[in-house]
Scaffold this motif. Structure first.
Motif, PDB file in Angstrom:
ATOM      1  N   ASP A 149       0.595  -1.107  -0.239  1.00 30.97           N
ATOM      2  CA  ASP A 149      -0.262  -0.162   0.158  1.00 30.97           C
ATOM      3  C   ASP A 149       0.568   1.170  -0.057  1.00 30.97           C
ATOM      4  O   ASP A 149       0.308   2.048  -0.490  1.00 30.97           O
ATOM      5  CB  ASP A 149      -1.110   0.389   1.111  1.00 30.97           C
ATOM      6  CG  ASP A 149      -2.061   0.968   1.146  1.00 30.97           C
ATOM      7  OD1 ASP A 149      -2.364   1.036  -0.006  1.00 30.97           O
ATOM      8  OD2 ASP A 149      -2.056   1.899   2.295  1.00 30.97           O
ATOM      9  N   VAL A 150       2.018   1.156   0.554  1.00 35.52           N
ATOM     10  CA  VAL A 150       2.644   2.177   1.012  1.00 35.52           C
ATOM     11  C   VAL A 150       2.998   2.657  -0.547  1.00 35.52           C
ATOM     12  O   VAL A 150       3.739   4.100  -0.899  1.00 35.52           O
ATOM     13  CB  VAL A 150       4.107   1.932   1.482  1.00 35.52           C
ATOM     14  CG1 VAL A 150       4.922   2.821   1.781  1.00 35.52           C
ATOM     15  CG2 VAL A 150       3.454   1.859   2.874  1.00 35.52           C
ATOM     16  N   HIS A 151       3.696   2.250  -1.941  1.00 32.83           N
ATOM     17  CA  HIS A 151       4.011   1.751  -2.327  1.00 32.83           C
ATOM     18  C   HIS A 151       2.875   2.176  -3.974  1.00 32.83           C
ATOM     19  O   HIS A 151       3.747   2.018  -5.594  1.00 32.83           O
ATOM     20  CB  HIS A 151       5.074   1.170  -3.042  1.00 32.83           C
ATOM     21  CG  HIS A 151       6.716   0.449  -2.617  1.00 32.83           C
ATOM     22  ND1 HIS A 151       7.026   0.740  -2.664  1.00 32.83           N
ATOM     23  CD2 HIS A 151       6.617  -0.232  -1.450  1.00 32.83           C
ATOM     24  CE1 HIS A 151       8.653   1.148  -1.303  1.00 32.83           C
ATOM     25  NE2 HIS A 151       7.187   0.086  -0.385  1.00 32.83           N
ATOM     26  N   GLU A 184       3.295  11.039 -10.066  1.00 30.97           N
ATOM     27  CA  GLU A 184       2.425  12.318  -9.928  1.00 30.97           C
ATOM     28  C   GLU A 184       2.978  12.341  -8.268  1.00 30.97           C
ATOM     29  O   GLU A 184       3.822  13.065  -8.454  1.00 30.97           O
ATOM     30  CB  GLU A 184       1.308  12.685 -10.169  1.00 30.97           C
ATOM     31  CG  GLU A 184       0.878  12.595 -11.420  1.00 30.97           C
ATOM     32  CD  GLU A 184       1.002  11.681 -11.928  1.00 30.97           C
ATOM     33  OE1 GLU A 184       0.149  10.696 -11.711  1.00 30.97           O
ATOM     34  OE2 GLU A 184       0.732  11.170 -13.558  1.00 30.97           O
ATOM     35  N   LYS A 185       2.609  11.744  -7.582  1.00 32.76           N
ATOM     36  CA  LYS A 185       2.504  11.889  -6.062  1.00 32.76           C
ATOM     37  C   LYS A 185       4.360  11.337  -6.185  1.00 32.76           C
ATOM     38  O   LYS A 185       4.760  12.278  -4.648  1.00 32.76           O
ATOM     39  CB  LYS A 185       1.899  10.800  -5.455  1.00 32.76           C
ATOM     40  CG  LYS A 185      -0.170  11.446  -5.007  1.00 32.76           C
ATOM     41  CD  LYS A 185       0.001  10.114  -4.560  1.00 32.76           C
ATOM     42  CE  LYS A 185      -2.066  11.008  -4.165  1.00 32.76           C
ATOM     43  NZ  LYS A 185      -3.066  10.739  -3.143  1.00 32.76           N
ATOM     44  N   TRP A 186       4.672  10.837  -6.178  1.00 29.08           N
ATOM     45  CA  TRP A 186       5.857  10.462  -5.829  1.00 29.08           C
ATOM     46  C   TRP A 186       7.098  11.132  -6.937  1.00 29.08           C
ATOM     47  O   TRP A 186       7.610  11.868  -5.863  1.00 29.08           O
ATOM     48  CB  TRP A 186       7.007   9.196  -6.660  1.00 29.08           C
ATOM     49  CG  TRP A 186       6.024   8.038  -6.501  1.00 29.08           C
ATOM     50  CD1 TRP A 186       5.006   6.652  -6.686  1.00 29.08           C
ATOM     51  CD2 TRP A 186       7.017   6.722  -4.881  1.00 29.08           C
ATOM     52  NE1 TRP A 186       4.999   6.284  -5.727  1.00 29.08           N
ATOM     53  CE2 TRP A 186       6.107   5.457  -4.822  1.00 29.08           C
ATOM     54  CE3 TRP A 186       7.595   7.878  -4.278  1.00 29.08           C
ATOM     55  CZ2 TRP A 186       6.309   5.393  -3.317  1.00 29.08           C
ATOM     56  CZ3 TRP A 186       7.357   6.813  -2.980  1.00 29.08           C
ATOM     57  CH2 TRP A 186       7.008   5.703  -2.857  1.00 29.08           C
ATOM     58  N   ARG A 239      10.334  16.402  -4.916  1.00 32.59           N
ATOM     59  CA  ARG A 239      10.733  17.483  -5.488  1.00 32.59           C
ATOM     60  C   ARG A 239      11.188  17.831  -4.327  1.00 32.59           C
ATOM     61  O   ARG A 239      11.431  19.157  -3.916  1.00 32.59           O
ATOM     62  CB  ARG A 239       9.791  17.929  -6.395  1.00 32.59           C
ATOM     63  CG  ARG A 239       9.633  17.531  -8.133  1.00 32.59           C
ATOM     64  CD  ARG A 239       8.843  18.848  -8.880  1.00 32.59           C
ATOM     65  NE  ARG A 239       7.837  19.192  -8.372  1.00 32.59           N
ATOM     66  CZ  ARG A 239       6.605  17.399  -9.419  1.00 32.59           C
ATOM     67  NH1 ARG A 239       7.344  17.035 -10.024  1.00 32.59           N
ATOM     68  NH2 ARG A 239       5.321  17.731  -8.530  1.00 32.59           N
ATOM     69  N   ASN A 240       9.901  17.360  -3.069  1.00 31.63           N
ATOM     70  CA  ASN A 240      10.001  18.941  -1.737  1.00 31.63           C
ATOM     71  C   ASN A 240      10.878  17.822  -1.037  1.00 31.63           C
ATOM     72  O   ASN A 240      10.741  18.172  -0.039  1.00 31.63           O
ATOM     73  CB  ASN A 240       8.816  18.451  -1.255  1.00 31.63           C
ATOM     74  CG  ASN A 240       8.008  18.956  -2.084  1.00 31.63           C
ATOM     75  OD1 ASN A 240       7.945  20.192  -1.691  1.00 31.63           O
ATOM     76  ND2 ASN A 240       6.763  18.275  -3.215  1.00 31.63           N
ATOM     77  N   VAL A 241      12.718  17.034  -0.981  1.00 30.79           N
ATOM     78  CA  VAL A 241      13.234  16.018  -0.261  1.00 30.79           C
ATOM     79  C   VAL A 241      13.823  16.949  -0.257  1.00 30.79           C
ATOM     80  O   VAL A 241      14.511  18.118  -1.035  1.00 30.79           O
ATOM     81  CB  VAL A 241      13.313  15.686  -1.461  1.00 30.79           C
ATOM     82  CG1 VAL A 241      14.651  14.451  -0.145  1.00 30.79           C
ATOM     83  CG2 VAL A 241      12.875  14.112  -1.337  1.00 30.79           C
TER      84      VAL A 241
END
Length: 330
Positions: free
Chosen positions: A280-282, A287-289, A294-296
């Motif tokens: 479920d985590v993956h 797009e969400k990944w 981008r936000n790391v």
């Protein structure tokens, strides 16, 4: 009787699969809620209530039937809240009728939380067959965590009149006995061999693929309206076999996960539930990944990249082991 698809929004249906939230969460006074009509024959599990009460985090919202204020899903969480001394609890409301509320309760208790026993699921199936006779065996099986064969056996014991058409998992309505429609199609083809498969399908009320099967049996000199014995080997019409092409695209991750959640051998074992949680985590969209990447923060990127590569290596090892042992025990 309402149609389940009409009384349940897509978001509520997905929530029960653990893939989305449904509706706004509101705080409701515990004393205003009722506990009745649960699919749990054995009643509540006090040990489970104590475990939930000892959990330091806030528990997920319960689902309540708004017209009756009856708890559909979350009786153990409600009891745990009382043990904690809470006066209110987080609630999501369901506005359908009571028959659909029971279906929702069964689906919720099959797909997450403390699973229903086999006896409870069979008893629930008996009720759903009676209140939703227009549902197909596979659709009821997906709700109750039983096999379609078991639902068929349950249906034969229920005295509720059964319709001549049923709604499938894909939402399409199909006739229960298509032999008469096959007979109509075969008569049309004999009367006018120039008719296309789509013309025959539309006139007879069958799918083009069924029309193709009727034509194939006619060409082999067989009666299309006679049911083939179980286990009979299907003979393919060589003229309709197409040369090998590029493989069909695999279903997306969320579709695969939704299918796996309907498998009781996964859902009702600790190993299976752990696997489903990890998968479920993956299951997020690409797009969400991409947004997450981008936000790391810049100072963490290299460390997270190394951790991700290690996780990928572990998953690849798991996949290779499963592929090597796909036809036998591990």
């Amino acid at each position: 009787m309402t149609n389940f698809a009409a009384s349940l929004s897509r978001e509520e249906f997905d929530y029960l699969d653990g893939t989305a939230s449904a509706g706004p969460v509101v705080r409701v006074a515990i004393r205003a809620l009722r506990v009745a009509g649960s699919p749990r024959i054995a009643g509540e599990n006090l040990e489970h209530v104590r475990t939930l009460a000892d959990t330091p985090d806030e528990l997920p919202p319960i689902i309540v039937h708004r017209p009756t204020m009856r708890v559909i899903d979350g009786v153990h969480r409600l009891r745990a809240a009382k043990v904690r001394g809470q006066l209110e609890i987080a609630v999501r409301f369901f506005d359908g009728d009571e028959a659909d509320a029971f279906v929702l309760a069964v689906r919720a208790n099959v797909s997450h939380g403390l699973p229903l026993s086999l006896a409870e699921r069979k008893a629930a199936a008996t009720s759903i067959v009676a209140t939703h006779p227009h549902w197909s065996d596979r659709l009821i099986a997906s709700v109750t965590g039983l096999s379609a064969k078991t639902i068929g056996e349950v249906r034969r014991t229920v005295k509720t009149p059964q319709p001549d058409r049923r709604v499938g998992q894909d939402g399409r309505v199909r006739p229960i006995n298509s032999l008469e429609k096959r007979r109509v199609a075969s008569n049309l083809m004999r009367a006018d061999p120039s008719l296309s498969l789509r013309q025959v399908a539309k006139a007879a009320g069958i799918s083009p693929e069924t029309a193709r099967a009727v034509r194939t049996r006619l060409q082999r000199g067989e009666d299309p309206a006679v049911r083939q014995p179980a286990g009979a080997k299907k003979i393919e019409d060589k003229r309709h076999i197409r040369p090998a092409a590029t493989p069909a695209p695999l279903p997306d991750r969320s579709t695969v996960l939704r299918y796996l959640r309907t498998d009781p051998t996964l859902r009702f074992t600790e190993t299976g539930r752990t696997l489903l949680r990890l998968l479920d985590v993956h299951s997020m969209s690409n797009e969400k990944w991409a947004s997450m990447v981008r936000n790391v923060p810049p100072h963490c990127r290299e460390t997270i990249a190394q951790a991700a590569m290690e996780c990928a290596r572990v998953w690849r090892t798991v996949a290779e082991q499963l592929e090597r042992n796909s036809h036998g025990p591990l």
